[in-house]
Design an enzyme around this catalytic site. Structure first.
Site, PDB file in Angstrom:
ATOM      1  N   CYS A   1       0.814  -1.220   0.000  1.00 57.41           N
ATOM      2  CA  CYS A   1       0.000   0.000   0.000  1.00 57.41           C
ATOM      3  C   CYS A   1       0.854   1.279   0.000  1.00 57.41           C
ATOM      4  CB  CYS A   1      -1.013  -0.038   1.133  1.00 57.41           C
ATOM      5  SG  CYS A   1      -2.427   1.017   0.770  1.00 57.41           S
TER       6      CYS A   1
ATOM      7  N   HIS B   1      -3.747  -5.611   2.515  1.00 59.53           N
ATOM      8  CA  HIS B   1      -3.461  -5.746   3.939  1.00 59.53           C
ATOM      9  C   HIS B   1      -4.087  -7.044   4.395  1.00 59.53           C
ATOM     10  CE1 HIS B   1      -1.939  -1.721   4.277  1.00 59.53           C
ATOM     11  NE2 HIS B   1      -3.010  -1.239   3.686  1.00 59.53           N
TER      12      HIS B   1
HETATM   13  N1  GLN Z   1      -1.812   7.004   2.166  1.00 63.55           N
HETATM   14  C1  GLN Z   1      -1.955   6.083   1.060  1.00 63.55           C
HETATM   15  C2  GLN Z   1      -3.319   6.149   0.374  1.00 63.55           C
HETATM   16  O1  GLN Z   1      -4.298   6.523   0.983  1.00 63.55           O
HETATM   17  C3  GLN Z   1      -1.656   4.678   1.546  1.00 63.55           C
HETATM   18  C4  GLN Z   1      -2.682   4.147   2.511  1.00 63.55           C
HETATM   19  C5  GLN Z   1      -2.304   2.802   3.061  1.00 63.55           C
HETATM   20  O2  GLN Z   1      -1.143   2.461   3.193  1.00 63.55           O
HETATM   21  N2  GLN Z   1      -3.295   2.016   3.430  1.00 63.55           N
HETATM   22  O3  GLN Z   1      -3.410   5.794  -0.778  1.00 63.55           O
END
Ligand code: GLN
Length: 238
Positions: free
Chosen positions: A95, A193
């Site tokens: 992510c 995740h």
């Molecule tokens: N901040 C990034 C986004 O919103 C990654 C979010 C995350 O790692 N879940 O795309």
């Protein structure tokens, strides 16, 4: 102390990028190595510390926009990850960590932020948050079962010719183009995740296989498989 042949697993910046149970990916790799009698050493690298170049598997997790920007700046200056991947180390980037690996990603106001240039991808900020179950069929070159997990991001990621999609989305958003994540060499990027490796142990074994350089003894994964099937059935019955 581990022997020289121990698999060195480096978890990058748990103080900045570990918002979504990302430690689970480290625990799963450790456990799957231990169950097979493979010696390993785990190194947690906080953002004030240099990234060792001698790791075999690098992990970087998800996080919020500002820690993500800080992590990108520090990793760019540090250069250790660049040198490790140039040596052929394996990596799982999740992510925020996945987005950082590309040329640019979207900051908290959508502004382009310079990434690490380690994967041929670029990310921006989409208009809708991708949140919920993510199910995706993996690129046949990797020979892995269907991936399941959870996504929560605003990012939209475009893949360049230097990477291949990791998987085709069945349910969820992923990169935002019908595909989820990417892979190139021994580097895998994903929006999953869950944590990703707890939900998808075959992906953990792919990283371990790359690190060890040979096939791995099979493990009894019936409990993981039951969870995977439960999620697949739940998503299919919506
Ligand atoms: N901040 C990034 C986004 O919103 C990654 C979010 C995350 O790692 N879940 O795309």
């Amino acid at each position: 102390m581990p022997s020289d042949s121990a698999v060195r697993i480096v978890w990058i910046y748990p103080d900045l990028l570990s918002t979504y149970g990302d430690q689970g990916n480290l625990l799963v790799l450790e456990q799957r190595a231990a169950r097979r009698g493979i010696p390993f050493e785990s190194i947690r690298v906080r953002s004030a510390d240099p990234v060792p170049e001698t790791g075999d598997i690098y992990l970087i997790g998800g996080g919020e926009d500002r820690p993500q920007i800080l992590a990108a700046e520090r990793l760019r200056k540090d250069g250790g990850l660049h040198r490790a991947l140039a040596r052929g180390a394996a990596m799982l980037a999740v992510c925020a960590g996945y987005q950082i690996m590309g040329s640019t990603f979207g900051g908290e106001e959508g502004q382009p932020v310079q990434g690490l240039g380690l994967l041929d991808i670029s990310s921006g900020r989409g208009s809708v948050r991708g949140v919920g179950e993510l199910v995706a069929e993996v690129d046949s070159a990797l020979n892995l079962p269907t991936l399941t997990g959870f996504e929560n991001h605003m990012g939209v990621t475009r893949l360049g010719p230097g990477v291949k999609p990791l998987a085709k989305v069945v349910t969820g958003v992923g990169n935002g183009d019908g595909f989820e994540g990417c892979h190139a060499g021994h580097v895998v990027g994903t929006y999953l995740h869950g944590p990703a490796l707890a939900r998808n142990p075959a992906l953990a074994d792919l990283l371990l296989r790359w690190a060890v350089g040979s096939e791995l003894a099979p493990l009894d994964d019936s409990r993981y498989e039951a969870l995977r099937q439960e999620r697949l059935t739940a998503v299919a019955s919506r």
